[in-house]
Design a protein around this motif. Structure first.
Motif, PDB file in Angstrom:
ATOM      1  N   ASP A 115       4.760  -4.466   4.371  1.00 43.22           N
ATOM      2  CA  ASP A 115       5.135  -3.190   3.751  1.00 43.22           C
ATOM      3  C   ASP A 115       4.845  -3.161   2.253  1.00 43.22           C
ATOM      4  N   GLU A 116       4.315  -4.242   1.725  1.00 37.51           N
ATOM      5  CA  GLU A 116       4.097  -4.350   0.288  1.00 37.51           C
ATOM      6  C   GLU A 116       2.725  -3.819  -0.105  1.00 37.51           C
ATOM      7  N   ALA A 117       2.708  -2.816  -0.996  1.00 37.19           N
ATOM      8  CA  ALA A 117       1.448  -2.319  -1.552  1.00 37.19           C
ATOM      9  C   ALA A 117       1.042  -3.230  -2.709  1.00 37.19           C
ATOM     10  N   LEU A 118      -0.185  -3.678  -2.700  1.00 34.05           N
ATOM     11  CA  LEU A 118      -0.649  -4.632  -3.701  1.00 34.05           C
ATOM     12  C   LEU A 118      -1.523  -3.927  -4.736  1.00 34.05           C
ATOM     13  N   PRO A 119      -1.469  -4.377  -5.985  1.00 38.08           N
ATOM     14  CA  PRO A 119      -2.307  -3.771  -7.027  1.00 38.08           C
ATOM     15  C   PRO A 119      -3.772  -4.081  -6.793  1.00 38.08           C
ATOM     16  N   THR A 120      -4.640  -3.153  -7.181  1.00 38.68           N
ATOM     17  CA  THR A 120      -6.079  -3.376  -7.034  1.00 38.68           C
ATOM     18  C   THR A 120      -6.691  -3.878  -8.336  1.00 38.68           C
ATOM     19  N   LYS A 121      -5.838  -4.153  -9.326  1.00 36.85           N
ATOM     20  CA  LYS A 121      -6.296  -4.707 -10.597  1.00 36.85           C
ATOM     21  C   LYS A 121      -5.503  -5.972 -10.891  1.00 36.85           C
TER      22      LYS A 121
END
Length: 429
Positions: A252-258
């Motif tokens: 459920d964790e959204a991860l940063p793309t930077k």
């Protein structure tokens, strides 16, 4: 126990708490979910006020910080315990309660302390202090070695990247065109492109790092005031996804793309108006104005809007903390609407770091303007929490203003940034 004996026992209790390291206290206080962030630092959600990456501890510096705290952070275990437990260390009872949390035992009561017990306690305290001093020195050496290794890796990653003008830089050029409404950009010699960069996140059962994604990435350098590359900023690209960046998740964790590697504090990302000079990246002579924001795209959008002025250096800070710098704890204030639960579940008013810079801070604590610059335009994001962002931008303004240098802040409409505005304008045209 006499008052004098009671005072002596309490003083020893306090001294013992002061000798506990941040790392030991964090473990004892149940701090969990932190992830390595380089240079002896671990970051993650704050146990007291939540978030995703606002909290961190640095074992090499024996320090902690929290962007949701008015105090900003501290350099001892007692202040950490007070933050997590909602204790007011300005009050004696709150200070002693924090000491008790650090040591995991209650404040000394009225039970008499024998001479033998006192001697044992003092000897133990001396041992703890000596052990901590040796451990701190070792950690500082290790942290320095780790920092230099990470800086070298970041430098190597940037050097390995292809120029954006090359065929290998196509994905990065198309990404910037997507984010900036298709407008033409000047040459960006400091930005590079990687064709297949792994995205590492978490470990497998054997404790080995796992790459959950691999794809093209844009890589930008962080440079210190001398122009030395000290870190790099990575942006993963997926031109078929919203805003041109992949959707990365783990559960459920959204991860940063930077992501950033190496060091960023005190450094800036050079975009336009900088030249490569051997192993260094330096400002072009004659550029006496600087426009700088958190992100690469936002700064480039402002550059497009003002025609990339020939007198201006365009740069990015990487994040709001590096742009604003640490705050004076006395300038913190209560958020007008937001609250957060403390460790006991009681709702408390959220404290916001204030607009006044921390006195006596080191130049390496935040991005600096080159000496040739006498005018700075700070570029704000309108899609961040407004009160904390507003205070941070005022802090950056106050920090960078010097005799002979003026600083202004450019604000986009609420809920947007300048790159969004540029794209909307292009779509409507």
């Amino acid at each position: 126990m006499t008052a004098k004996e009671m005072s002596s026992a309490t003083d020893l209790f306090i001294e013992e708490a002061r000798a506990v390291s941040i790392a030991e206290a964090a473990e004892r206080l149940g701090v969990a979910g932190l992830k390595p962030a380089g240079t002896g630092e671990s970051v993650g959600p704050c146990p007291a006020c939540g978030g995703t990456d606002r909290f961190g501890i640095n074992t090499g510096k024996n320090a902690w910080n929290c962007r949701g705290s008015a105090e900003g952070g501290g350099r001892d275990a007692i202040s950490l315990a007070a933050h997590l437990g909602g204790q007011d260390v300005k009050r004696r009872d709150g200070f002693l309660a924090a000491c008790a949390d650090v040591l995991g035992r209650p404040v000394p009561d009225g039970e008499p302390e024998t001479d033998a017990a006192r001697a044992e306690r003092e000897a133990k305290l001396a041992r703890v202090r000596a052990e901590w001093a040796a451990k701190a020195a070792r950690q500082q050496r290790e942290a320095g070695d780790f920092r230099e290794r990470e800086r070298a890796k970041a430098r190597g990653k940037w050097r390995a990247g292809a120029d954006l003008a090359s065929t290998a830089g196509t994905a990065a050029r198309r990404y910037l065109a997507l984010r900036l409404g298709g407008h033409d950009l000047p040459a960006l010699p400091c930005l590079r492109a990687l064709g297949a960069e792994p995205y590492w996140h978490g470990d497998d059962e054997a404790g080995r790092s796992v790459a959950i994604h691999e794809g093209p990435a844009m890589v930008a350098p962080f440079v210190d005031p001398d122009g030395v590359v000290i870190g790099c900023h990575l942006t993963w690209i997926d031109l078929a996804a919203p805003k041109g960046r992949p959707v990365l998740r783990q559960g459920d964790e959204a991860l940063p793309t930077k992501k950033m590697r190496g060091s960023k504090k005190g450094g800036l990302i050079p975009l336009v108006g900088f030249v490569l000079n051997g192993d260094r990246i330096v400002p072009e002579p004659g550029r006496t104005r600087m426009a700088i924001g958190e992100g690469i795209e936002n700064t480039l959008a402002v550059g497009i809007a003002e025609g990339f002025r020939r007198d201006t250096l365009y740069a990015a800070a990487g994040d709001l903390g590096n742009l604003a710098g640490p705050a004076d704890p006395k300038s913190g204030f209560a958020h007008p609407t937001l609250t957060r639960p403390d460790v006991n579940g009681k709702e408390r008013v959220l404290r916001v770091q204030g607009p006044v810079p921390k006195p006596g801070q080191d130049p390496g604590d935040a991005v600096q303007a080159p000496d040739q610059v006498d005018e700075v335009l700070l570029i704000a994001d309108g899609d961040s929490e407004p009160f904390a962002t507003g205070a941070a931008m005022l802090r950056a303004k106050a920090r960078l203003e010097t005799d002979g240098r003026v600083v202004a802040i450019a604000w986009p409409p609420a809920g947007a940034d300048f790159a969004d505005l540029l794209t909307r304008h292009s779509e409507a045209a």
